[in-house]
Design an enzyme around this catalytic site. Structure first.
Site, PDB file in Angstrom:
ATOM      1  N   TYR A 248     -14.294   3.443 -10.399  1.00 27.98           N
ATOM      2  CA  TYR A 248     -12.948   3.672  -9.856  1.00 27.98           C
ATOM      3  C   TYR A 248     -12.689   5.168  -9.689  1.00 27.98           C
ATOM      4  O   TYR A 248     -12.199   5.625  -8.654  1.00 27.98           O
ATOM      5  CB  TYR A 248     -11.913   3.044 -10.802  1.00 27.98           C
ATOM      6  CG  TYR A 248     -10.479   3.323 -10.411  1.00 27.98           C
ATOM      7  CD1 TYR A 248      -9.955   2.866  -9.211  1.00 27.98           C
ATOM      8  CD2 TYR A 248      -9.635   4.056 -11.257  1.00 27.98           C
ATOM      9  CE1 TYR A 248      -8.631   3.128  -8.856  1.00 27.98           C
ATOM     10  CE2 TYR A 248      -8.320   4.315 -10.910  1.00 27.98           C
ATOM     11  CZ  TYR A 248      -7.817   3.858  -9.708  1.00 27.98           C
ATOM     12  OH  TYR A 248      -6.524   4.119  -9.351  1.00 27.98           O
TER      13      TYR A 248
ATOM     14  N   SER B 124      -4.047   8.741  -4.421  1.00 25.17           N
ATOM     15  CA  SER B 124      -5.175   8.978  -5.314  1.00 25.17           C
ATOM     16  C   SER B 124      -4.712   8.597  -6.717  1.00 25.17           C
ATOM     17  O   SER B 124      -4.143   7.512  -6.924  1.00 25.17           O
ATOM     18  CB  SER B 124      -5.599  10.441  -5.203  1.00 25.17           C
ATOM     19  OG  SER B 124      -6.546  10.779  -6.169  1.00 25.17           O
TER      20      SER B 124
ATOM     21  N   SER C 116       2.063  -5.505  -0.690  1.00 29.14           N
ATOM     22  CA  SER C 116       2.486  -6.771  -1.310  1.00 29.14           C
ATOM     23  C   SER C 116       2.996  -6.585  -2.730  1.00 29.14           C
ATOM     24  O   SER C 116       3.750  -7.415  -3.230  1.00 29.14           O
ATOM     25  CB  SER C 116       1.324  -7.774  -1.315  1.00 29.14           C
ATOM     26  OG  SER C 116       0.273  -7.269  -2.096  1.00 29.14           O
TER      27      SER C 116
ATOM     28  N   GLY D  21       3.503  -3.658  -6.422  1.00 21.70           N
ATOM     29  CA  GLY D  21       3.423  -2.347  -7.045  1.00 21.70           C
ATOM     30  C   GLY D  21       3.986  -1.204  -6.217  1.00 21.70           C
ATOM     31  O   GLY D  21       5.094  -1.270  -5.669  1.00 21.70           O
TER      32      GLY D  21
ATOM     33  N   ALA E 185     -14.809   7.523  -9.301  1.00 26.49           N
ATOM     34  CA  ALA E 185     -15.607   8.069  -8.188  1.00 26.49           C
ATOM     35  C   ALA E 185     -14.874   7.840  -6.866  1.00 26.49           C
ATOM     36  O   ALA E 185     -14.883   8.710  -5.992  1.00 26.49           O
ATOM     37  CB  ALA E 185     -16.985   7.417  -8.158  1.00 26.49           C
TER      38      ALA E 185
ATOM     39  N   GLY F 165      -1.389  -2.298   1.556  1.00 20.43           N
ATOM     40  CA  GLY F 165      -1.196  -2.818   0.196  1.00 20.43           C
ATOM     41  C   GLY F 165       0.258  -2.872  -0.207  1.00 20.43           C
ATOM     42  O   GLY F 165       0.623  -2.506  -1.329  1.00 20.43           O
TER      43      GLY F 165
ATOM     44  N   LYS G 122     -11.617   7.709  -6.410  1.00 17.17           N
ATOM     45  CA  LYS G 122     -10.451   8.581  -6.305  1.00 17.17           C
ATOM     46  C   LYS G 122     -10.867  10.047  -6.125  1.00 17.17           C
ATOM     47  O   LYS G 122     -10.193  10.795  -5.411  1.00 17.17           O
ATOM     48  CB  LYS G 122      -9.525   8.399  -7.511  1.00 17.17           C
ATOM     49  CG  LYS G 122      -8.866   7.011  -7.564  1.00 17.17           C
ATOM     50  CD  LYS G 122      -8.037   6.700  -6.307  1.00 17.17           C
ATOM     51  CE  LYS G 122      -7.259   5.414  -6.393  1.00 17.17           C
ATOM     52  NZ  LYS G 122      -6.573   5.044  -5.138  1.00 17.17           N
TER      53      LYS G 122
HETATM   54  N1  LIG Z   1      -0.642   1.621 -11.319  1.00 20.24           N
HETATM   55  C1  LIG Z   1      -1.197   2.748 -11.710  1.00 20.24           C
HETATM   56  O1  LIG Z   1      -1.166   3.104 -12.897  1.00 20.24           O
HETATM   57  C2  LIG Z   1      -1.843   3.646 -10.679  1.00 20.24           C
HETATM   58  C3  LIG Z   1      -2.118   4.966 -11.069  1.00 20.24           C
HETATM   59  C4  LIG Z   1      -2.726   5.810 -10.171  1.00 20.24           C
HETATM   60  C5  LIG Z   1      -3.036   5.358  -8.900  1.00 20.24           C
HETATM   61  N2  LIG Z   1      -2.776   4.062  -8.547  1.00 20.24           N
HETATM   62  C6  LIG Z   1      -3.139   3.660  -7.173  1.00 20.24           C
HETATM   63  O2  LIG Z   1      -1.978   3.163  -6.544  1.00 20.24           O
HETATM   64  C7  LIG Z   1      -2.352   2.284  -5.494  1.00 20.24           C
HETATM   65  C8  LIG Z   1      -1.502   1.026  -5.573  1.00 20.24           C
HETATM   66  O3  LIG Z   1      -1.786   0.360  -6.786  1.00 20.24           O
HETATM   67  P1  LIG Z   1      -0.649  -0.361  -7.649  1.00 20.24           P
HETATM   68  O4  LIG Z   1      -0.578   0.319  -8.943  1.00 20.24           O
HETATM   69  O5  LIG Z   1       0.570  -0.539  -6.855  1.00 20.24           O
HETATM   70  O6  LIG Z   1      -1.377  -1.763  -7.935  1.00 20.24           O
HETATM   71  P2  LIG Z   1      -1.100  -3.239  -7.369  1.00 20.24           P
HETATM   72  O7  LIG Z   1       0.254  -3.683  -7.764  1.00 20.24           O
HETATM   73  O8  LIG Z   1      -2.270  -4.024  -7.843  1.00 20.24           O
HETATM   74  O9  LIG Z   1      -1.139  -3.054  -5.791  1.00 20.24           O
HETATM   75  C9  LIG Z   1      -2.359  -2.874  -5.112  1.00 20.24           C
HETATM   76  C10 LIG Z   1      -2.183  -3.291  -3.683  1.00 20.24           C
HETATM   77  O10 LIG Z   1      -3.433  -3.078  -2.980  1.00 20.24           O
HETATM   78  C11 LIG Z   1      -3.664  -4.253  -2.235  1.00 20.24           C
HETATM   79  N3  LIG Z   1      -5.069  -4.444  -1.874  1.00 20.24           N
HETATM   80  C12 LIG Z   1      -6.142  -4.583  -2.682  1.00 20.24           C
HETATM   81  N4  LIG Z   1      -7.247  -4.780  -1.931  1.00 20.24           N
HETATM   82  C13 LIG Z   1      -6.850  -4.751  -0.630  1.00 20.24           C
HETATM   83  C14 LIG Z   1      -7.506  -4.889   0.610  1.00 20.24           C
HETATM   84  N5  LIG Z   1      -8.827  -5.126   0.690  1.00 20.24           N
HETATM   85  N6  LIG Z   1      -6.773  -4.795   1.757  1.00 20.24           N
HETATM   86  C15 LIG Z   1      -5.430  -4.571   1.702  1.00 20.24           C
HETATM   87  N7  LIG Z   1      -4.751  -4.469   0.562  1.00 20.24           N
HETATM   88  C16 LIG Z   1      -5.462  -4.556  -0.594  1.00 20.24           C
HETATM   89  C17 LIG Z   1      -3.137  -5.387  -3.073  1.00 20.24           C
HETATM   90  O11 LIG Z   1      -2.966  -6.511  -2.241  1.00 20.24           O
HETATM   91  P3  LIG Z   1      -3.109  -8.056  -2.724  1.00 20.24           P
HETATM   92  O12 LIG Z   1      -1.730  -8.415  -3.226  1.00 20.24           O
HETATM   93  O13 LIG Z   1      -3.515  -8.775  -1.493  1.00 20.24           O
HETATM   94  O14 LIG Z   1      -4.151  -8.077  -3.804  1.00 20.24           O
HETATM   95  C18 LIG Z   1      -1.832  -4.776  -3.549  1.00 20.24           C
HETATM   96  O15 LIG Z   1      -0.846  -4.882  -2.545  1.00 20.24           O
HETATM   97  C19 LIG Z   1      -3.845   2.040  -5.660  1.00 20.24           C
HETATM   98  O16 LIG Z   1      -4.546   2.835  -4.722  1.00 20.24           O
HETATM   99  C20 LIG Z   1      -4.134   2.526  -7.069  1.00 20.24           C
HETATM  100  O17 LIG Z   1      -5.459   2.981  -7.213  1.00 20.24           O
HETATM  101  C21 LIG Z   1      -2.176   3.202  -9.411  1.00 20.24           C
END
Ligand SMILES: NC(=O)c1ccc[n+]([C@@H]2O[C@H](COP(=O)([O-])OP(=O)(O)OC[C@H]3O[C@@H](n4cnc5c(N)ncnc54)[C@H](OP(=O)(O)O)[C@@H]3O)[C@@H](O)[C@H]2O)c1
Length: 266
Positions: free
Chosen positions: A146, A132, A11, A13, A148, A9, A150
């Site tokens: 979601y 997580s 790409s 964030g 569940a 992932g 994590k």
């Molecule tokens: N942002 C927050 O507030 C927050 C807080 C706690 C935890 N998190 C966790 O942090 C992690 C990253 O999230 P983020 O905040 O950076 O959000 P994000 O910007 O939406 O990034 C999520 C990434 O996961 C990728 N992804 C989704 N489904 C996938 C799949 N089937 N195979 C491969 N890649 C996939 C997306 O790729 P595409 O570009 O192809 O969709 C994107 O690169 C996640 O596990 C999220 O649960 C986030």
């Protein structure tokens, strides 16, 4: 010799910020994503190689790991980061939505881990870092699917660490708070049903506001880098958890419930 991290992932964030941060520190980065053709030009960095990997597609995992090993010979750290959130009351989310949520956030993470472990065991060392969330340790309403996933990531990480320790493979968990990424925007999915509509709308308005006003993903990248370089067996690393999480840790349950319901539901 430079160490290598494979990130899922990457790409956007947290994944993208972490790929860039590790590359700037001199690491080799196998930045994997569903569609490398759409990669941010910033990822065109001499330390970064892009590989296609969809965590729900076993063959793409096999190919990405094999291509990364051909390129770098060894993967020192796996960062299981790919994920998205499905929000909505449990009554409104359909089975397929829940299955897809688990397919990405849990079974995908398990599949990548299973496929990388033989190479780490062969190398005699390795580190698996699972992303997580603070809501892998406390629950909010309207996010049960979601949450569940994590909680599952927390449990499986904690269990895995014991069985991998004899092979000198360590496991760590990163628990971000509200981070301003695509997470609360394009990536998020919601399920709605009438009896919940008003309070769900309030919850989502507050959640997305907190998220877009949240910390920068670069802050989480630094915590991940610290965890990757921490030789200890410490399991959990909070990343910008925010006051809400801290209150959850110290308030008695009844007081926490009153606060949460007032702040996010009613
Ligand atoms: N942002 C927050 O507030 C927050 C807080 C706690 C935890 N998190 C966790 O942090 C992690 C990253 O999230 P983020 O905040 O950076 O959000 P994000 O910007 O939406 O990034 C999520 C990434 O996961 C990728 N992804 C989704 N489904 C996938 C799949 N089937 N195979 C491969 N890649 C996939 C997306 O790729 P595409 O570009 O192809 O969709 C994107 O690169 C996640 O596990 C999220 O649960 C986030």
């Amino acid at each position: 010799m430079a160490k290598t991290v494979l990130i899922t992932g990457a790409s956007s964030g947290i994944g993208r910020a972490t790929a860039l941060y590790f590359a700037e520190q001199g690491w080799n980065v196998a930045a994997t994503m569903r569609d490398p053709l759409k990669a941010d030009p910033a990822l065109k960095h001499p330390q970064i190689s892009l590989f296609p990997l969809d965590v729900t597609n076993g063959d793409s995992i096999t190919q990405a790991i094999s291509a990364s090993l051909s390129r770098y010979k060894k993967i020192d750290v796996l960062l299981n980061n790919a994920g998205y959130a499905l929000f909505g009351p449990i009554e409104a989310v359909d089975n397929q939505q829940i299955q897809e949520q688990f397919a990405t956030n849990v079974f995908g993470l398990i599949n990548v881990t299973q496929q990388i472990l033989p190479a780490m065991r062969k190398a005699g060392e390795g580190l698996i870092i699972n992303v997580s969330s603070i809501i892998g340790r406390m629950a909010l309403p309207y996010a049960s699917s979601y949450i569940a996933t994590k909680f599952a990531v927390e449990g499986l990480s904690e269990s895995m660490r014991y069985e991998l320790e004899p092979f000198h493979i360590r496991v760590k968990i990163i628990e971000p708070g509200s981070i301003n990424t695509e997470f609360g925007k394009g990536s998020m999915q919601t399920a709605v049903s009438d009896p919940y509509r008003v309070s769900l709308a309030k919850f989502l308005a507050i959640f997305t506001k907190r998220n877009s006003g949240g910390s920068r993903p670069e802050e989480v990248a630094k915590v991940i880098y610290r965890a990757a370089n921490d030789p200890s067996n410490r399991l959990r690393y909070l990343a910008k958890p925010g006051p809400f999480f801290r209150l959850n840790r110290v308030l008695p349950d009844a007081a926490w419930r009153r606060l949460l319901v007032k702040a996010m539901v009613k």
